[in-house]
Design an enzyme around this catalytic site. Structure first.
Site, PDB file in Angstrom:
ATOM      1  N   GLU B 290       0.823  -1.205   0.000  1.00 36.00           N
ATOM      2  CA  GLU B 290       0.000   0.000   0.000  1.00 36.00           C
ATOM      3  C   GLU B 290       0.870   1.272   0.000  1.00 36.00           C
ATOM      4  OE1 GLU B 290      -2.627  -0.773   3.325  1.00 36.00           O
ATOM      5  OE2 GLU B 290      -3.987  -1.918   2.058  1.00 36.00           O
ATOM      6  N   ASP B 369      -8.578  -9.051   4.025  1.00 38.07           N
ATOM      7  CA  ASP B 369      -8.303  -8.021   5.032  1.00 38.07           C
ATOM      8  C   ASP B 369      -9.353  -7.994   6.136  1.00 38.07           C
ATOM      9  OD1 ASP B 369      -6.910  -5.967   6.225  1.00 38.07           O
ATOM     10  OD2 ASP B 369      -7.818  -4.399   5.001  1.00 38.07           O
ATOM     11  N   GLU B 397     -12.485  -2.928  12.319  1.00 41.84           N
ATOM     12  CA  GLU B 397     -12.494  -2.148  11.086  1.00 41.84           C
ATOM     13  C   GLU B 397     -13.663  -2.500  10.167  1.00 41.84           C
ATOM     14  OE1 GLU B 397      -8.799  -2.279   8.972  1.00 41.84           O
ATOM     15  OE2 GLU B 397      -9.565  -1.208   7.233  1.00 41.84           O
TER      16      GLU B 397
END
Lengths: 683, 683
Positions: B290, B369, B397
């Site tokens: 990323e 993820d 998240e």
């Protein structure tokens, strides 16, 4: 201004390139050697003279002589027309004449107005005539602007950012202070004045904490400095204000417009402002909109809210420009009855007649938000006892953000020519907003600026054409797109016929091309939320913003009819209401704005909706490729830096157009299950 | 720490409420009046004694006597087990025994370990026994942690923000400095140590400009202070480092791991760090992921990259924890061959055997993820010559961001029990990551923390259970979910059977409920980009992140089979590969993770995919309403502030669950055109 910044791109359409055309020079050069100005030399006249001297010097290589009386056979003469002169009755305050007149031993080209500003406008007009190589020998023209208020709204924040700005940071502010680069502000004033702009609000309509203080002693001395620069170019300065200022600035506990303390607070505040800026224009207000404070907080309406400010401004000749962009931005997508398109009309129409004479309602061109295509706002002409202004958006928020070329003059022209039927046939929007239909005290057109501190002002140099064209079009909405385009190209790129032809085509085609590969048939949106760049078909589909397309496996579109939808069509005058209500008469380009139809619905073009979507999206990319090819043919014929800037942007546009094409086509293929008739690649 | 902050919620599971159960006190209270500690009083032993004194005082109302030899008939005795003692062979370094032993005139409860840390853990364990009202008379237990490294990763930034933090700001940093509130850090250390955590990295794996300087003299004195606090609780401090540090800190022009200057730079840097923190744990590294820098920049691979750091750390006993979250985050959605799920395995598997002994690969539980449901990472067990750690995410998240209750212990338990077949049957993930299968030098489990400076640490108080449960589960993955849940509830809310029962049910049901109303059948995502909160079915569908569902009007899912898809299934050992490859054997809950199927595909449950989507989404909302009803029944039985916190969050959860239900159902009804069999409202 560093030398580096004074590139050709920076100069924009005020380039004043050396004239290589010897034929023209042989016949006309003589006038450019002398300037005569006999009257009082005000700052505005100074601006005119300075501009002419700079221009003539660059164009001819000779600095012209300046005198206060005619001393040579040929000269440019600046002169004031007094009341009682023949010409006086033919001109309004901003009007002017340009006329070649024989003199005893030669000829003078007269630049004459009733006011200094008229003379300044005449000077800029003369320069355009020269840029387009008009013969001055027989020049004889009279110009009056059609619109009284010709404004620009800066959406600049004091931290230096620009809301919806795509050309760098603010030229006005940095680090929560005014910048020191007043020279650049002056150059901006020149650009604006050259196309007739006479008002500017210098801060974002979303007025945040620091900007709220612009009307305090902290910042008014700086505002006054900026206003002084603009004053020299006939441009009045306005400020956007925070409706909650009395609270935010710590003085009161309410901002209720009917509270006496609040009313007095604003009166005192306005007095302060005028003590710094005696010709201050007034306030621009975004109230009760997208979480901004406003009169609704106190159970008051927008007439109460704006009239209170109007009363404070009235003694000084100031005005309140009150935005009508008021809608529910916390809508539930599940509720199909609420229609954002209805909101402005529903809020404001019932208040007609209740606004003070120095309040003007500022209405966006369409009921949504500057989409590539949407219907016009039905508010235009619907309030015959209320001043109205039209708001365009020069900055390309939804039209490619100055990474794509999208020449908006054709769109604006179409809108201005739209027949409202407000007083029967013959009342197009341009005749509403120029005040002639309802004899308004104030009226006009404004737009959100597209400039920033990028060297070339607008990021994409071709976007300069939108700023130029905006000024020219609102000066005279009867100008054709071609006339405006032609002027801009000559002034910006010179007179090579090939350049003129190719750039004309690029500009003319750009809006339809952008529409081709983005959201189809007037439905709008389909962009990424927040930043509004790039495709996202469902980006706003389930959101609170009231911006939907309702696509399912059978069809798409928003039913805004009276018969079965939100009833929005009834907000138009009968002729338009029935045109939009019926599938038979609703124009193709707005079909999905007004109707929900099956993908197999046949358009007037003979194509089905789904095939239209596929075809336009494939075509749009091919056309974008064509734009670049066209531009590439001009290498060497325009300034190299400009050439490269535009080439780079056109290259990026092609890639991004492909993203648009592929995402939109894939979305609809997946959703409808209907194959492209031509079997092209859809992912 | 202000008094206000010392609410019940702040104390978490270390509340030590006064014991009202007289029966239990009559039989056990006697032991709580005296503490004996005869050995050297290290800081860790001090922590144990301090905790016991505080707890006994609160629980009994009497401060216990502290002495260095047995002086009363009943006491708690802290004692060190020396090498050679019988018990010594049964314990590893962190292990301990708790044993009631008759003495001449009474009885002692022995808390004994081979190390101080063992004794501290025994103390916390004793307190849990008391909180669950265990009879101490016959206590006799031996505990050894299954996992060697039991870590927490803070994703805290020095500006005070926390990446993916949902419980306020950082407790470590504010305004780019360390905070002064060391007391709060100590309380965090107590919470972590009480459940066996022995390592913590104190800054975000995305290491920005300021945090890059944590390994410099500017900040190392502060890091050392924090490390000192954690040291007192047996927790080693780690730092996340910027791979480009040699450049960013201005010393070198490259960060190439094979460059001698770079290698020396890191050796010197590590020396500095150990001069401040002699027991420093090591570095956590997110590289080439990323947009973070890494060895790829220099044409090196991840073995080169990590080994270089490992060599610098080796002399001091430090380790490199190297994250495997490496994938192409600039993917083209039109390219269906690239599969983000494949990335970690494709990158790292070929490097097996090339990593130094003090390098550990940190692998997220799944290949995507931290979705509400995804397959387990096929990397577990696939590298038999490489140290591996598992990474969970405690911060929610993708599972409701601590606005929704989502108890993750059942999910993690399922993952740990997953049979990899790495060495045939009997090699579940828990036996890979505990190092037993491949006899790794280092191994363990880590997780991203869910705490911030909210009074109750975790925003939603029920989210404390995830932090507690994580520690307990990785100490001993053989514990049942019920055992862990039970401990947490007793410690947090006391022993009311009604409270224990209802909270157990709320926690147990919460993950399946959240899964019900969010993305179905293992396909994942369908969240708003960037912040990952709330439904957005196409949010990532056309993006660069490689996270797609490919829904069209006929069906949905990602074909990851060898036969017709991306071939991802082949990354598993044969038994699992064939289970996932075949539609017949692929479990329903992962169906859309592995296969693209028609909406009419019949699940093993007998329902069609589309009907399953509708049913689970309607059911999920009803269940969320049920959670609130269940909790409401406990008013008055738990601390009022906690009660209100949880009630408010459950209320918000219902509204938001309805958004999820309606957006997902509407999306699929519109897309498939297939009506709900039960004709419920879909918009």
């Amino acid at each position: 201004m560093s030398v580096k910044e004074l590139t050709e791109a920076y100069k924009g359409w005020l380039r004043y390139e050396k004239i290589e055309d010897q034929d023209w020079m042989n016949e006309n050069g003589k006038w450019l050697s002398a300037i005569v100005s006999s009257g009082t030399c005000t700052t505005v006249i100074e601006s005119a003279i300075e501009e002419l001297i700079k221009a003539f010097t660059n164009m001819t290589g000779q600095k012209p002589a300046l005198s206060d009386s005619v001393q040579s056979s040929y000269s440019i003469v600046l002169s004031k027309i007094e009341e009682g002169d023949d010409a006086s009755n033919e001109l309004n305050d901003d009007g002017y004449i340009i006329q070649a007149k024989k003199t005893d031993n030669g000829s003078a080209v007269l630049l004459a107005g009733k006011t200094d500003i008229g003379i300044l406008y005449a000077s800029f007009h003369l320069l355009r005539l020269i840029q387009t190589r008009t013969n001055l020998e027989t020049v004889n023209l009279r110009e009056n602007p059609t619109n009284q208020l010709r404004m620009i709204n800066q959406w600049d924040n004091m931290d230096g950012s620009i809301e919806r700005g795509y050309a760098g940071e603010s030229i006005f502010y940095e680090n929560n202070q005014f910048t020191n680069n007043l020279e650049r502000i002056k150059d901006y004033a020149r650009l604006l004045s050259s196309v007739g702009i006479n008002g500017i609000s210098i801060n974002n309509v979303n007025v945040h904490a620091v900007e709220t203080k612009l009307i305090t002693n902290d910042f008014l001395p700086h505002v006054a400095k900026v206003a002084e620069i603009f004053r020299g170019y006939g441009i009045k300065t306005f400020l956007s204000v925070n409706y909650a200022s009395p609270i935010q600035l710590g003085d009161l506990e309410t901002a209720d417009p009917l509270d006496d303390n609040v009313r007095n607070w604003w009166k005192e505040k306005v007095k302060d402002v005028y003590s710094y800026i005696p010709d201050f224009g007034g306030f621009v207000v975004k109230a009760d909109s997208e979480h901004r404070p406003g009169p609704f907080t106190y159970g008051r309406n927008h007439a109460d809210g704006s009239n209170m400010l109007a009363e404070a401004l009235e003694p000084f000749g100031g005005i309140v420009i009150w935005r009508c962009f008021v809608y529910n931005c916390m809508q539930d997508w599940r509720d199909r009855k609420t229609d954002r398109a209805r909101a402005a009309y529903d809020h404001f129409k019932p208040l007609d007649g209740q606004f003070h004479e120095n309040v003007i309602l500022q209405i966006k061109n369409g009921p949504m938000d500057f989409q590539v295509r949407e219907a016009v706002s039905p508010l235009f002409g619907a309030m015959n006892e209320t001043n109205q202004m039209l708001e365009f958006q020069i900055t390309q928020e939804y039209t490619g953000q100055q990474k794509h070329v999208c020449y908006l003059i054709p769109q604006w022209k179409e809108i201005l020519e739209f027949e409202t039927y407000a007083k029967g046939e013959g009342t197009p929007i341009k005749r509403i907003v120029d005040g002639s239909t309802f004899k308004n005290r104030f009226s006009g057109i404004t737009a959100v600026s597209n400039i920033g501190n990028d060297t070339n002002w607008t990021g994409h140099q071709l976007a300069q054409a939108n700023l130029f064209g905006f000024g020219r079009l609102i000066w005279n909405p009867d100008l054709s797109v071609e006339e405006i385009t032609n002027e801009w190209i000559h002034a910006t790129f010179g007179n090579d016929p090939d350049v003129v032809e190719q750039v004309s085509i690029i500009l003319k085609d750009s809006w339809p091309i952008y529409e081709n590969y983005t959201s189809p048939l007037g439905v709008g949106w389909m962009v990424n939320p927040d930043h509004h760049y790039g495709p996202n078909v469902d980006g706003y589909e389930y959101s609170v913003w009231g911006t939907y397309h309702f696509a399912d496996c059978d069809g798409i579109g928003v039913d805004r009819t009276v018969a079965s939808g939100t009833g929005y069509t009834a907000q138009y005058f009968d002729e338009n209401a029935s045109m939009y209500e019926s599938l038979d008469t609703c124009p193709d380009e707005l079909l999905l704005f007004f109707h929900h139809v099956p993908y197999t619905h046949k358009l007037k073009s003979g194509k089905t909706v789904i095939q239209h979507i596929y075809d336009t999206h494939f075509e749009g990319v091919e056309q974008a490729i064509g734009l670049k090819e066209r531009w590439s043919s001009l290498e060497g014929k325009v300034d190299q830096e400009c050439y490269q800037n535009i080439l780079d942007r056109l290259t990026g546009q092609i890639d991004h157009a492909k993203q648009w094409r592929d995402i939109i086509n894939t979305y609809f293929l997946r959703k409808s299950g209907i194959q492209d008739e031509k079997n092209r690649t859809i992912y």
